[in-house]
Design a protein around this motif. Structure first.
Motif, PDB file in Angstrom:
ATOM      1  N   GLU A 123       0.839  -1.203   0.000  1.00  7.05           N
ATOM      2  CA  GLU A 123       0.000   0.000   0.000  1.00  7.05           C
ATOM      3  C   GLU A 123       0.875   1.254   0.000  1.00  7.05           C
ATOM      4  N   VAL A 124       1.926   1.239   0.805  1.00  9.74           N
ATOM      5  CA  VAL A 124       2.849   2.377   0.838  1.00  9.74           C
ATOM      6  C   VAL A 124       3.544   2.527  -0.515  1.00  9.74           C
ATOM      7  N   VAL A 125       3.947   1.413  -1.119  1.00  8.39           N
ATOM      8  CA  VAL A 125       4.584   1.453  -2.435  1.00  8.39           C
ATOM      9  C   VAL A 125       3.629   2.075  -3.459  1.00  8.39           C
ATOM     10  N   ALA A 126       2.363   1.709  -3.395  1.00 10.85           N
ATOM     11  CA  ALA A 126       1.371   2.258  -4.328  1.00 10.85           C
ATOM     12  C   ALA A 126       1.251   3.769  -4.193  1.00 10.85           C
ATOM     13  N   LEU A 127       1.443   4.255  -2.995  1.00  9.37           N
ATOM     14  CA  LEU A 127       1.339   5.694  -2.761  1.00  9.37           C
ATOM     15  C   LEU A 127       2.667   6.421  -2.956  1.00  9.37           C
ATOM     16  N   ALA A 128       3.778   5.695  -2.865  1.00  8.59           N
ATOM     17  CA  ALA A 128       5.096   6.325  -2.935  1.00  8.59           C
ATOM     18  C   ALA A 128       5.681   6.356  -4.345  1.00  8.59           C
ATOM     19  N   LEU A 129       5.431   5.333  -5.129  1.00 11.69           N
ATOM     20  CA  LEU A 129       5.997   5.280  -6.484  1.00 11.69           C
ATOM     21  C   LEU A 129       5.131   6.091  -7.448  1.00 11.69           C
ATOM     22  N   PRO A 130       5.688   7.131  -8.030  1.00 10.76           N
ATOM     23  CA  PRO A 130       4.881   7.981  -8.923  1.00 10.76           C
ATOM     24  C   PRO A 130       4.214   7.215 -10.061  1.00 10.76           C
TER      25      PRO A 130
END
Length: 168
Positions: A123-130
């Protein structure tokens, strides 16, 4: 976003619940009547309450995002995504037991903690990776919107666990 949540939020915690250690009291319970439906009124009520809480969190997150944090549509959707994702993933503790604390014995299932860690990481990756954020139609949130979304995401877990504690 919906497909992402279905694949990421539901799958790993569900597998972890399937690997839940057996409860010692199971053999002391009376057998279930074979004519009884698999999803009886009690289970259906629990499903509806859980779904209503997560959906309510989403509606409140969207409303707060637009009214309080003055977010545009994509910002409010992102806040809703964060709040509902967290609310849904933490519901695994409400699903572990029919009564009592969903945390009791949770340390015995290491797969549960691995599933939660991987799910939250994704979930964090989905929000962090442009690039992924763009594919999912998400945007960067302010600190205040993040805090509000995280607090809202805790509501379904806290509401169910508090209700169970009061009933005991």
């Amino acid at each position: 976003m919906i497909l992402w949540n279905n694949l990421v939020i539901d799958v790993l915690p569900s597998f972890a619940l399937a690997l839940e250690p057996g409860r010692g009291e199971t053999m002391r319970e009376a057998p279930r009547d074979p004519r009884e439906p698999v999803i009886d009124k009690t289970i259906l009520r629990r499903i509806l309450i859980s779904a209503s809480l997560v959906a309510g969190v989403g509606l409140v997150a969207y409303a707060l995002g637009t009214a309080w944090f003055d977010l545009d549509t994509i910002g409010a959707q992102t806040m809703t995504f964060v709040a509902m994702s967290l609310g849904q993933v933490l519901t695994v503790f409400n699903a572990r037991r029919d009564t009592g604390s969903g945390f009791r014995g949770a340390t015995q299932n290491r797969w549960l903690w691995i599933a939660l860690a991987v799910t939250l990481f994704l979930e964090v990756v989905a929000l962090a990776l442009p690039a992924l954020r763009d594919v999912l139609g998400l945007t960067v949130l302010s600190g205040g919107a993040w805090v509000a979304a995280l607090i809202l995401g805790l509501i379904p877990l806290v509401a169910v666990q508090t209700t169970r504690a009061v009933r005991r």
